[in-house]
Design a protein around this motif. Sequence first.
Motif, PDB file in Angstrom:
ATOM      1  N   TYR A   1       0.841  -1.179  -0.212  1.00 37.65           N
ATOM      2  CA  TYR A   1      -0.038   0.005   0.054  1.00 37.65           C
ATOM      3  C   TYR A   1       1.005   1.245  -0.128  1.00 37.65           C
ATOM      4  O   TYR A   1       0.723   2.190  -0.842  1.00 37.65           O
ATOM      5  N   MET A   2       1.902   1.347   0.769  1.00 33.85           N
ATOM      6  CA  MET A   2       2.597   2.343   1.006  1.00 33.85           C
ATOM      7  C   MET A   2       3.563   2.642  -0.291  1.00 33.85           C
ATOM      8  O   MET A   2       3.517   3.746  -0.857  1.00 33.85           O
ATOM      9  N   ASN A   3       3.969   1.615  -0.947  1.00 35.89           N
ATOM     10  CA  ASN A   3       4.901   1.668  -2.058  1.00 35.89           C
ATOM     11  C   ASN A   3       3.883   2.148  -3.201  1.00 35.89           C
ATOM     12  O   ASN A   3       4.412   3.107  -3.860  1.00 35.89           O
ATOM     13  N   GLY A   4       2.575   1.748  -3.162  1.00 39.36           N
ATOM     14  CA  GLY A   4       1.554   2.029  -4.135  1.00 39.36           C
ATOM     15  C   GLY A   4       1.348   3.471  -3.966  1.00 39.36           C
ATOM     16  O   GLY A   4       1.349   4.319  -5.314  1.00 39.36           O
ATOM     17  N   ILE A   5       1.216   4.015  -2.873  1.00 35.12           N
ATOM     18  CA  ILE A   5       1.054   5.432  -2.552  1.00 35.12           C
ATOM     19  C   ILE A   5       2.101   6.165  -3.183  1.00 35.12           C
ATOM     20  O   ILE A   5       1.763   7.300  -3.923  1.00 35.12           O
ATOM     21  N   ALA A   6       3.192   5.913  -2.872  1.00 32.59           N
ATOM     22  CA  ALA A   6       4.327   6.494  -3.096  1.00 32.59           C
ATOM     23  C   ALA A   6       4.517   6.728  -4.590  1.00 32.59           C
ATOM     24  O   ALA A   6       4.805   7.904  -5.190  1.00 32.59           O
ATOM     25  N   LEU A   7       4.353   5.407  -5.432  1.00 27.48           N
ATOM     26  CA  LEU A   7       4.370   5.805  -6.809  1.00 27.48           C
ATOM     27  C   LEU A   7       3.117   6.789  -7.399  1.00 27.48           C
ATOM     28  O   LEU A   7       3.433   7.362  -8.181  1.00 27.48           O
ATOM     29  N   VAL A   8       2.187   6.597  -6.776  1.00 26.89           N
ATOM     30  CA  VAL A   8       0.936   7.436  -7.287  1.00 26.89           C
ATOM     31  C   VAL A   8       1.295   8.942  -7.019  1.00 26.89           C
ATOM     32  O   VAL A   8       1.227  10.011  -7.908  1.00 26.89           O
TER      33      VAL A   8
ATOM     34  N   VAL B   1       3.509  -7.032  -3.768  1.00 29.77           N
ATOM     35  CA  VAL B   1       3.806  -6.220  -5.282  1.00 29.77           C
ATOM     36  C   VAL B   1       2.570  -6.308  -5.810  1.00 29.77           C
ATOM     37  O   VAL B   1       1.947  -4.934  -6.599  1.00 29.77           O
ATOM     38  N   GLY B   2       1.536  -7.381  -5.782  1.00 28.74           N
ATOM     39  CA  GLY B   2       0.277  -7.150  -6.510  1.00 28.74           C
ATOM     40  C   GLY B   2      -0.617  -5.812  -5.646  1.00 28.74           C
ATOM     41  O   GLY B   2      -1.469  -5.353  -6.359  1.00 28.74           O
ATOM     42  N   CYS B   3      -0.484  -5.720  -4.465  1.00 32.92           N
ATOM     43  CA  CYS B   3      -0.893  -4.688  -3.671  1.00 32.92           C
ATOM     44  C   CYS B   3      -0.428  -3.281  -4.224  1.00 32.92           C
ATOM     45  O   CYS B   3      -1.307  -2.429  -4.311  1.00 32.92           O
ATOM     46  N   LEU B   4       0.817  -3.097  -4.479  1.00 31.82           N
ATOM     47  CA  LEU B   4       1.406  -1.964  -5.042  1.00 31.82           C
ATOM     48  C   LEU B   4       0.798  -1.682  -6.309  1.00 31.82           C
ATOM     49  O   LEU B   4       0.363  -0.566  -6.607  1.00 31.82           O
ATOM     50  N   PHE B   5       0.444  -2.623  -7.334  1.00 30.40           N
ATOM     51  CA  PHE B   5       0.200  -2.395  -8.452  1.00 30.40           C
ATOM     52  C   PHE B   5      -1.347  -2.187  -8.707  1.00 30.40           C
ATOM     53  O   PHE B   5      -2.066  -1.578  -9.309  1.00 30.40           O
ATOM     54  N   GLY B   6      -1.972  -2.777  -7.438  1.00 28.23           N
ATOM     55  CA  GLY B   6      -3.399  -2.660  -7.355  1.00 28.23           C
ATOM     56  C   GLY B   6      -3.798  -1.272  -7.088  1.00 28.23           C
ATOM     57  O   GLY B   6      -4.606  -0.617  -7.415  1.00 28.23           O
ATOM     58  N   VAL B   7      -3.155  -0.812  -6.138  1.00 27.88           N
ATOM     59  CA  VAL B   7      -3.150   0.681  -5.632  1.00 27.88           C
ATOM     60  C   VAL B   7      -2.822   1.758  -6.940  1.00 27.88           C
ATOM     61  O   VAL B   7      -3.487   2.699  -7.068  1.00 27.88           O
ATOM     62  N   ALA B   8      -1.882   1.461  -7.517  1.00 28.50           N
ATOM     63  CA  ALA B   8      -1.106   2.347  -8.583  1.00 28.50           C
ATOM     64  C   ALA B   8      -2.208   2.304  -9.949  1.00 28.50           C
ATOM     65  O   ALA B   8      -2.372   3.494 -10.476  1.00 28.50           O
ATOM     66  N   ILE B   9      -2.937   1.197 -10.128  1.00 24.07           N
ATOM     67  CA  ILE B   9      -3.713   0.962 -11.406  1.00 24.07           C
ATOM     68  C   ILE B   9      -4.961   1.091 -11.001  1.00 24.07           C
ATOM     69  O   ILE B   9      -5.704   1.955 -11.604  1.00 24.07           O
ATOM     70  N   LEU B  10      -5.557   0.531 -10.206  1.00 21.15           N
ATOM     71  CA  LEU B  10      -6.808   0.608  -9.950  1.00 21.15           C
ATOM     72  C   LEU B  10      -7.075   1.607  -9.010  1.00 21.15           C
ATOM     73  O   LEU B  10      -8.550   2.089  -9.023  1.00 21.15           O
ATOM     74  N   GLY B  11      -6.566   1.958  -8.362  1.00 22.43           N
ATOM     75  CA  GLY B  11      -6.853   3.000  -7.193  1.00 22.43           C
ATOM     76  C   GLY B  11      -6.497   2.674  -5.720  1.00 22.43           C
ATOM     77  O   GLY B  11      -6.410   1.425  -5.371  1.00 22.43           O
ATOM     78  N   VAL B  12      -6.496   3.544  -4.869  1.00 21.79           N
ATOM     79  CA  VAL B  12      -6.199   3.163  -3.262  1.00 21.79           C
ATOM     80  C   VAL B  12      -7.111   2.065  -2.925  1.00 21.79           C
ATOM     81  O   VAL B  12      -6.616   1.130  -2.247  1.00 21.79           O
ATOM     82  N   ILE B  13      -8.425   2.355  -2.900  1.00 20.38           N
ATOM     83  CA  ILE B  13      -9.647   1.519  -1.947  1.00 20.38           C
ATOM     84  C   ILE B  13      -9.462   0.298  -2.801  1.00 20.38           C
ATOM     85  O   ILE B  13      -9.618  -0.830  -2.238  1.00 20.38           O
TER      86      ILE B  13
END
Length: 614
Positions: free
Chosen positions: A181-188, A431-443
């Motif tokens: 989650y945090m890595n995905g948020i950072a990427l966004v 990693v799946g959570c990272l891409f999920g946050v980055a591509i699909l959105g946070v929630i």
Amino acid sequence: MNPPDVHSASAPPESSASPPPDQAVGETPDNRVAIRRLAGTAPRSWRRWVPGLEMLRTYRVKWLPHDIAAGLVLTTILVPVGIAYATASGLPGIYGLYATIVPLIAYAIFGPSRILVLGPDSSLAAIILAITLPLSGADPLRAATLAAGMAIVSGLVCIAAGIARLGFVTDLLSKPIRYGYMNGIALVVLVSQTPKLFGFSVEQDGPVMTLLHIWEALLEGKANPVSTLIGTSALALILLLRRFPAVPGILIAVVAATLIVAAFDLDSTAGVAVLGALPEGLPIPTIPWIAAEDLVHIVIGGFAVALVSFADTSVLSRAYATRSGKYVDPSQEMIGLGAANLAAGFFQGFPISSSSSRTPVAEAAGARTQITGVIGAVGVAALLVVAPDLLKHLPQCVLGAVVIASAIGLIEIPDLLRIRKMERWEFRLSVGCLFGVAILGVIQGIGLAIAAAVIEFLWSVWRPHYAVLGRVDQIKGYHDISRYPDARRIPGLVLFRWDAPLFFANAELFQQRVLEAVTTSPTPVRWLVVAAEPVTRLDVTASDVVAELDQTLHDVGIELVFAEMKDPVKDKLKRFGLFKQLGEEAFFPTVGAAVRKFIDLHDVSWEDWQDREV
């Protein structure tokens, strides 16, 4: 050299500081108090509802300079971000500042996290806009009233969830999920702020499309050279000064860039985008009166906002609690979030959530406690009243640099690589959570990761590990014969261990594996002993399967017995009537006791390396 004695006289005595809240003056220090506090099990009192006031009892004066500096830095971010998210929500920019001032103070009192920053958030903007736009008829004042009503509904829902102690749902969010989650948020955040760093803007269509738009803009030469120089220099300065925690690098970069732009009039001569003059006026207490025909929509929208902010705040709070090593009560976190939303609703604001961009700014600036948020709120209010033009020359590219530097601090790589070595599945989950946050959105990304975690857990108990046990010389106890090929098996006896709760999803598999163990035994079987210590639960379906298994084994002359079964599971067997069918003599306190009974009854020729079973 021997390590220093941590209890030596040279160390400052713990009693020189203020006694912990759970320890009376003059009471002998008890390390159990500290352990209870870390575990979140400290004795409860009315003070647990107001963590901010409790924090003041143990506040250290040496923290104040850090909190003040961090609060001043935070102010420079709260203003432009608040205005931007208000506009994105379909409201006048001033309401973004109103949704910042009083809610931050409310959270400082009722919120348990010492570093979390709340305010308008991008994840809520779409929901607010979807509700207010069709109902307001493009009337900004009515839109603000509707948004305030949603904030009140959201606040009441969150407070109710906190009082009901529903914060336990965050237990589903494992460390790999939180890292993802945090890595995905950072990427966004990195992608969204990059255009601002180069002095242009692009349409924000998610990280992938936004990156494409950025690349196209750069190829078309839309980058402002002066903005790029100022922004990248500020970013480099912030990252460089991060090595010196005592130096407020962010504040230095912001002040220096503002002075340079003002001195050389770069906003006019070089086209450097700046913040501009702030709107004026402070929020006043107001009750948002909602028309009856709009009430259902506001309630639905408020619940949706509560759900989104609940998920977002829970994950972010837990992530920062892990980073700081301090326990944060997730249910109290819901109460703090609810109190902040109520404050927003009654002080001309709109729904808010935790901020994944402003919180790392506060952390990077050296925040120690909730006082940082209070300073930030007071700073915003002061700017509106005293100096609305003070930050008008603050370049937008530097704001982007500040947020980017903060996002970089969110990225967790070393521990993620450690997880990869330890457990590949959890690494893939992260990693799946990272891409999920980055591509699909946070929630959506969090939901996807939680679903994957639940499936992984169900799989582990649906198809659990099991073992046939044998005796290994020179090692106490009975062990898996697949791990110890030289293990000796007692003639006529099968020792079987099932390493999971026994319930409807795995009961049939349990029966199959038991029968396989019987058919593959090297000698004719008389007893089958289930080592049941790992069996922590048994339901009706599993009970019926065990009854069927007992009958099947009994028909071929094999007795089914259990060892080390926990009393709560036995209690269920008694309620299901299975305990009576098996007989009390079919239960043994230890595997060793069952083995000795079998040997005594059947006169088995068996020589053990030593008789030390318990």
